[in-house]
Design a protein around this motif. Structure first.
Motif, PDB file in Angstrom:
ATOM      1  N   ASN A   1       0.822  -1.214   0.000  1.00 36.91           N
ATOM      2  CA  ASN A   1       0.000   0.000   0.000  1.00 36.91           C
ATOM      3  C   ASN A   1       0.856   1.263   0.000  1.00 36.91           C
ATOM      4  O   ASN A   1       0.428   2.312  -0.463  1.00 36.91           O
ATOM      5  CB  ASN A   1      -0.922   0.016   1.220  1.00 36.91           C
ATOM      6  N   ALA A   2       2.065   1.136   0.546  1.00 33.51           N
ATOM      7  CA  ALA A   2       2.958   2.298   0.549  1.00 33.51           C
ATOM      8  C   ALA A   2       3.654   2.446  -0.801  1.00 33.51           C
ATOM      9  O   ALA A   2       4.462   3.350  -0.990  1.00 33.51           O
ATOM     10  CB  ALA A   2       3.993   2.166   1.663  1.00 33.51           C
ATOM     11  N   GLY A   3       3.356   1.534  -1.703  1.00 30.64           N
ATOM     12  CA  GLY A   3       3.889   1.688  -3.047  1.00 30.64           C
ATOM     13  C   GLY A   3       5.035   0.767  -3.413  1.00 30.64           C
ATOM     14  O   GLY A   3       5.563   0.812  -4.522  1.00 30.64           O
ATOM     15  N   CYS A   4       5.446  -0.074  -2.504  1.00 31.19           N
ATOM     16  CA  CYS A   4       6.539  -1.007  -2.826  1.00 31.19           C
ATOM     17  C   CYS A   4       6.082  -1.989  -3.896  1.00 31.19           C
ATOM     18  O   CYS A   4       4.930  -2.430  -3.903  1.00 31.19           O
ATOM     19  CB  CYS A   4       6.959  -1.792  -1.583  1.00 31.19           C
ATOM     20  N   ARG A   5       7.000  -2.349  -4.769  1.00 33.13           N
ATOM     21  CA  ARG A   5       6.667  -3.317  -5.809  1.00 33.13           C
ATOM     22  C   ARG A   5       7.676  -4.475  -5.881  1.00 33.13           C
ATOM     23  O   ARG A   5       7.420  -5.494  -6.493  1.00 33.13           O
ATOM     24  CB  ARG A   5       6.582  -2.615  -7.179  1.00 33.13           C
ATOM     25  N   HIS A   6       8.818  -4.258  -5.259  1.00 43.12           N
ATOM     26  CA  HIS A   6       9.852  -5.306  -5.291  1.00 43.12           C
ATOM     27  C   HIS A   6      10.222  -5.682  -3.865  1.00 43.12           C
ATOM     28  O   HIS A   6      11.096  -5.078  -3.249  1.00 43.12           O
ATOM     29  CB  HIS A   6      11.077  -4.820  -6.053  1.00 43.12           C
ATOM     30  N   LEU A   7       9.523  -6.691  -3.354  1.00 38.48           N
ATOM     31  CA  LEU A   7       9.661  -7.030  -1.946  1.00 38.48           C
ATOM     32  C   LEU A   7      10.628  -8.181  -1.700  1.00 38.48           C
ATOM     33  O   LEU A   7      10.533  -9.233  -2.338  1.00 38.48           O
ATOM     34  CB  LEU A   7       8.301  -7.414  -1.368  1.00 38.48           C
ATOM     35  N   VAL A   8      11.503  -7.944  -0.757  1.00 35.60           N
ATOM     36  CA  VAL A   8      12.318  -9.040  -0.255  1.00 35.60           C
ATOM     37  C   VAL A   8      11.521  -9.728   0.856  1.00 35.60           C
ATOM     38  O   VAL A   8      10.909  -9.055   1.679  1.00 35.60           O
ATOM     39  CB  VAL A   8      13.638  -8.522   0.347  1.00 35.60           C
ATOM     40  N   ILE A   9      11.522 -11.043   0.855  1.00 31.22           N
ATOM     41  CA  ILE A   9      11.000 -11.766   2.012  1.00 31.22           C
ATOM     42  C   ILE A   9      12.203 -12.395   2.717  1.00 31.22           C
ATOM     43  O   ILE A   9      12.959 -13.164   2.138  1.00 31.22           O
ATOM     44  CB  ILE A   9       9.945 -12.830   1.630  1.00 31.22           C
ATOM     45  N   LEU A  10      12.379 -11.998   3.956  1.00 27.13           N
ATOM     46  CA  LEU A  10      13.543 -12.426   4.724  1.00 27.13           C
ATOM     47  C   LEU A  10      13.038 -13.294   5.866  1.00 27.13           C
ATOM     48  O   LEU A  10      12.532 -12.798   6.866  1.00 27.13           O
ATOM     49  CB  LEU A  10      14.256 -11.184   5.265  1.00 27.13           C
ATOM     50  N   LYS A  11      13.148 -14.586   5.689  1.00 25.11           N
ATOM     51  CA  LYS A  11      12.608 -15.491   6.700  1.00 25.11           C
ATOM     52  C   LYS A  11      13.665 -16.474   7.177  1.00 25.11           C
ATOM     53  O   LYS A  11      14.799 -16.487   6.694  1.00 25.11           O
ATOM     54  CB  LYS A  11      11.387 -16.233   6.153  1.00 25.11           C
ATOM     55  N   CYS A  12      13.266 -17.313   8.082  1.00 24.80           N
ATOM     56  CA  CYS A  12      14.210 -18.287   8.607  1.00 24.80           C
ATOM     57  C   CYS A  12      13.795 -19.679   8.167  1.00 24.80           C
ATOM     58  O   CYS A  12      12.625 -20.047   8.254  1.00 24.80           O
ATOM     59  CB  CYS A  12      14.246 -18.203  10.125  1.00 24.80           C
TER      60      CYS A  12
END
Lengths: 332, 332
Positions: free
Chosen positions: A173-184
């Motif tokens: 919603n803030a406009g991001c389009r290229h998201l990293v998912i940083l999980k374990c």
DNA sequence: TTGAAAGCGCTAACAG
DNA sequence: CTGTTAGCGCTTTCAA
């Protein structure tokens, strides 16, 4: 007056039988007002402390519960343990603390020891739950769903999928389009639930997941998170938001970003999970998924005490709602 | 094979007496190789777990120690507890965890309970130490020196005065001349030691302490710290460095500074204490006094186990060295 | 090398 | 209302 270690001496001093003393102490059976008064006085004067080993042996109820957690150093677990311990203590129960350090072997040993200690009940944070030792001990499973079939016992967890979804929504919603998912990459399945929430949000926005921006850390540590983000930046992968499955991970991500001259939230937005002290105090303040730890502890205590008293609660699964605590890390 | 809960059944199954089974389990007395083998096999097959209540009643040694801490949510204590617990478990001891929440009343109740539980020993983080219940239980006092006379038992603490001195030195050497001291007004005397270190450094540099910049918080909380700094800023008191007696406090200070548009370390320098996760991950990274928690835990475990075995250690006071971990919050 | 038996401190029938 | 007593599961003399 000298110290006294057994009910027998109290009985002698008060001029009654041990049975009467026992009755007074446990408020069992009937006794005259004056006998009670006398016994109580002697107990006070002699600073008598009942022997729990004897009591435990006799009654098979130790008024001790086991708290099995992965790592008490994790703020989420430490606040859970704090609340559990205080609740239980209020009800006259002591808590044995067991850190498994995410090791199945250590966990098994702890369970074994707890069973030997004759604990009244156990609160277990673990993905595993097929311990034959636990067949006749009340157990509350908290925070991590079981991977095994046998589903006796009560389960309490947060809505992790929804949490992942909310955090990702916020970024999109803030406009991001290229998201990293940083999980374990752990056996811990709620890491995966949070990831599923991430995917759901992406799908709703019609955005494809970028496999280059999917990162599995070998463990939850801000150091590993920092290295991972550093690596992504040095490979020149482009991204404008990072969804972290833990505040600790988010904190590490912030460090890497800062080291590379990137600002949060100007250049990159970041979300965490757990709404811990870290999220409040870190960098610009991290937007984080809040879990209702108090409620969790309160439910766990109440249900376990019920089970210890022999009542099996009708509802054996509880999913607690979460909400997003928005802070500067996603506020543009 | 069905479960078995007593040594008697093991004895019957193995065709020996309970005494022999007990001897095998505890490696006491002598028995033939083959008897041992047979007994061990039965124990394994039946998944027999010895009853610690009975054992404790009989031997008066429970293999349980009590860990009394103010608040496990404090990262410094949680890492201490983690290490203590793991060390003790390695040696066959379980840990009862007791949060006192800085309340003397709660602490007293916990001590009482621990005594009732017949614990083998206690690690106690507390300023008080005149509990008559503890006269015949080995106790290690950690982290906080006693305020009372009776000084039986072993004491382990960091060199807090030196820590306060090092942190203040760092600020002064970086050119700060108007230092805020942000401490907690608690019964906990090492807060005061850190403050004494602060004063020593100031004196060495020939700088007067500014009473306006001396702040006592009612509790260790980043929220209170934030409010305090906010208040100072709004009163227009001038300062260029903040010496915080805790990382949590430092984290709060950072928030207030940030909210008022001040940069760290450009406008104000900040130091913390404990070198916790918070110091590593917060703001720009907080310069912090490192305490050797591992060493502390290792010493405490070793000494307590010795005392449990009846040996009173010759050295009864240990002061552990500290060092300053320099991070961006003081790097100009 | 092994067994019989006492007893740790407490509770819970049972009897009075 | 109160006392007597058996025994929880284990260890530890003492005797064999």
């Amino acid at each position: 007056m000298e110290k006294v270690k057994s009910i027998k001496e109290i009985a002698r001093l008060a001029g009654v039988s041990t049975a009467t003393v026992s009755r007074v102490i446990n408020q069992n059976g009937r006794f005259s007002k004056e006998t009670e008064e006398r016994v109580r006085r002697i107990i006070r004067q002699t600073e008598y402390v009942p022997n729990m080993s004897a009591k435990g042996l006799r009654t098979n109820r130790t008024r001790v519960v086991g708290l099995v957690v992965p790592d008490i150093t994790n703020p989420h677990f430490s606040s859970l343990v704090l609340k559990l311990e205080m609740n239980f203590f209020e009800h006259g129960y002591s808590c044995l603390i067991c850190n498994t350090n995410e090791s199945e072997k250590l966990e098994r040993k702890h369970i074994h020891t707890l069973s030997a200690q004759n604990v009244s009940g156990i609160v277990l944070i673990s993905g595993t739950r097929n311990y034959s030792e636990l067949d006749d001990v009340p157990v509350i499973y908290v925070d991590r769903p079981s991977r095994s079939q046998n589903s006796s016992g009560v389960m309490i967890e947060s809505d992790n999928e929804e949490g992942g979804y909310l955090a990702t929504q916020e970024l999109l919603n803030a406009g991001c389009r290229h998201l990293v998912i940083l999980k374990c990459l752990s056996s811990d399945t709620n890491q995966f639930s949070r990831y599923r929430g991430f995917q759901r949000a992406l799908a709703e926005h019609g955005i494809e997941e970028d496999p280059h921006l999917y990162v599995d850390l070998p463990e939850v540590s801000s150091e590993k998170a920092r290295n991972a983000i550093t690596w992504l930046l040095e490979q020149n992968f482009h991204f404008d938001g990072i969804m972290c499955t833990t505040d600790t991970i988010a904190a590490g991500a912030l460090i890497a970003l800062r080291e590379h001259g990137l600002s949060v939230p100007e250049d990159v937005l970041v979300t965490g999970f757990d709404d811990s002290q870290l999220a409040i105090s870190c960098g610009p303040g991290i937007t984080s998924v809040h879990q209702d730890v108090s409620k969790m502890a309160q439910l766990a205590t109440g249900l376990l005490l019920e089970m210890i008293c022999g009542k099996m609660p009708k509802q054996t699964y509880y999913q607690l709602p979460v909400y997003l605590e928005v802070r500067a890390s996603t506020r543009r």
